[in-house]
Write a protein that holds these residues in place. Structure first.
Motif, PDB file in Angstrom:
ATOM      1  N   HIS A  46       0.872  -1.174   0.000  1.00 47.19           N
ATOM      2  CA  HIS A  46       0.000   0.000   0.000  1.00 47.19           C
ATOM      3  C   HIS A  46       0.906   1.220   0.000  1.00 47.19           C
ATOM      4  O   HIS A  46       1.897   1.261   0.725  1.00 47.19           O
ATOM      5  N   TRP A  47       0.584   2.201  -0.839  1.00 47.43           N
ATOM      6  CA  TRP A  47       1.397   3.408  -0.903  1.00 47.43           C
ATOM      7  C   TRP A  47       0.515   4.593  -1.241  1.00 47.43           C
ATOM      8  O   TRP A  47      -0.605   4.451  -1.710  1.00 47.43           O
ATOM      9  N   GLY A  48       1.059   5.761  -0.974  1.00 44.73           N
ATOM     10  CA  GLY A  48       0.366   7.005  -1.283  1.00 44.73           C
ATOM     11  C   GLY A  48       1.390   8.121  -1.399  1.00 44.73           C
ATOM     12  O   GLY A  48       2.465   8.056  -0.796  1.00 44.73           O
ATOM     13  N   LEU A  88       6.495  13.467  -1.135  1.00 48.09           N
ATOM     14  CA  LEU A  88       6.754  12.236  -0.388  1.00 48.09           C
ATOM     15  C   LEU A  88       5.905  11.093  -0.910  1.00 48.09           C
ATOM     16  O   LEU A  88       4.784  11.309  -1.381  1.00 48.09           O
ATOM     17  N   THR A  89       6.450   9.913  -0.790  1.00 43.49           N
ATOM     18  CA  THR A  89       5.657   8.700  -0.970  1.00 43.49           C
ATOM     19  C   THR A  89       5.881   7.821   0.251  1.00 43.49           C
ATOM     20  O   THR A  89       7.011   7.678   0.723  1.00 43.49           O
ATOM     21  N   VAL A  90       4.807   7.308   0.796  1.00 44.50           N
ATOM     22  CA  VAL A  90       4.860   6.406   1.944  1.00 44.50           C
ATOM     23  C   VAL A  90       4.352   5.055   1.459  1.00 44.50           C
ATOM     24  O   VAL A  90       3.240   4.956   0.946  1.00 44.50           O
ATOM     25  N   SER A 138      -2.559  -7.566   4.335  1.00 37.86           N
ATOM     26  CA  SER A 138      -2.938  -6.352   3.605  1.00 37.86           C
ATOM     27  C   SER A 138      -3.440  -5.255   4.535  1.00 37.86           C
ATOM     28  O   SER A 138      -3.092  -4.075   4.369  1.00 37.86           O
ATOM     29  N   ALA A 139      -4.242  -5.612   5.524  1.00 38.02           N
ATOM     30  CA  ALA A 139      -4.783  -4.612   6.450  1.00 38.02           C
ATOM     31  C   ALA A 139      -3.670  -3.953   7.259  1.00 38.02           C
ATOM     32  O   ALA A 139      -3.708  -2.740   7.504  1.00 38.02           O
ATOM     33  N   LEU A 140      -2.660  -4.720   7.647  1.00 34.95           N
ATOM     34  CA  LEU A 140      -1.534  -4.159   8.388  1.00 34.95           C
ATOM     35  C   LEU A 140      -0.728  -3.207   7.514  1.00 34.95           C
ATOM     36  O   LEU A 140      -0.335  -2.130   7.956  1.00 34.95           O
ATOM     37  N   ALA A 141      -0.482  -3.592   6.280  1.00 35.09           N
ATOM     38  CA  ALA A 141       0.250  -2.704   5.365  1.00 35.09           C
ATOM     39  C   ALA A 141      -0.518  -1.403   5.156  1.00 35.09           C
ATOM     40  O   ALA A 141       0.056  -0.316   5.204  1.00 35.09           O
ATOM     41  N   GLU A 144      -1.120   5.408   8.974  1.00 35.82           N
ATOM     42  CA  GLU A 144      -0.640   6.007  10.226  1.00 35.82           C
ATOM     43  C   GLU A 144       0.614   6.838  10.008  1.00 35.82           C
ATOM     44  O   GLU A 144       0.738   7.942  10.545  1.00 35.82           O
ATOM     45  N   VAL A 145       1.556   6.320   9.234  1.00 32.48           N
ATOM     46  CA  VAL A 145       2.798   7.051   8.971  1.00 32.48           C
ATOM     47  C   VAL A 145       2.506   8.301   8.159  1.00 32.48           C
ATOM     48  O   VAL A 145       2.991   9.396   8.470  1.00 32.48           O
ATOM     49  N   ARG A 146       1.688   8.174   7.134  1.00 29.55           N
ATOM     50  CA  ARG A 146       1.330   9.329   6.309  1.00 29.55           C
ATOM     51  C   ARG A 146       0.637  10.396   7.148  1.00 29.55           C
ATOM     52  O   ARG A 146       0.982  11.575   7.078  1.00 29.55           O
ATOM     53  N   THR A 147      -0.315  10.006   7.960  1.00 31.79           N
ATOM     54  CA  THR A 147      -1.051  10.959   8.788  1.00 31.79           C
ATOM     55  C   THR A 147      -0.122  11.665   9.767  1.00 31.79           C
ATOM     56  O   THR A 147      -0.227  12.874   9.967  1.00 31.79           O
TER      57      THR A 147
END
Length: 96
Positions: free
Chosen positions: A4-6, A66-68, A75-78, A84-87
């Motif tokens: 998962h990334w954003g 940035l990309t996190v 999958s849910a943990l990723a 959480e890190v992005r926020t």
């Protein structure tokens, strides 16, 4: 393995964004493999069940892209780790 990334842009310096990225991982108990002070543009860390990478690219002296990304067999943990890190990074405000 799930990923998962954003991506987002933050009005802050490269150094500050890298520091926030490392703090976000450390506060979640991650072991840091590629620290913010390593001279690069990324912070990488992990725990047994998930790995996270934050890449920071300066766009100007006061703006960083940035990309996190987070990777796990769960999958849910990723997804939760990425969120959480992005926020944490998005919501952090530098106080001088």
């Amino acid at each position: 393995m799930y990923a998962h990334w954003g991506v987002f842009t933050k009005n802050d310096t490269l150094v500050d964004c890298l520091g926030l990225a490392q703090t976000a991982l450390e506060e979640r108990g991650f072991r840091i493999w590629d620290p913010a002070n390593g001279g690069g543009y990324q912070v990488i860390g992990g725990i047994d069940a998930v790995i996270a990478t934050i890449v920071c690219v300066p766009q100007s002296p006061q703006q960083t892209w940035l990309t996190v990304s987070a990777y796990s067999d769960d999958s849910a943990l990723a997804e939760r780790t990425r969120n959480e890190v992005r926020t944490f990074i998005v919501d952090s405000i530098r106080i001088d």
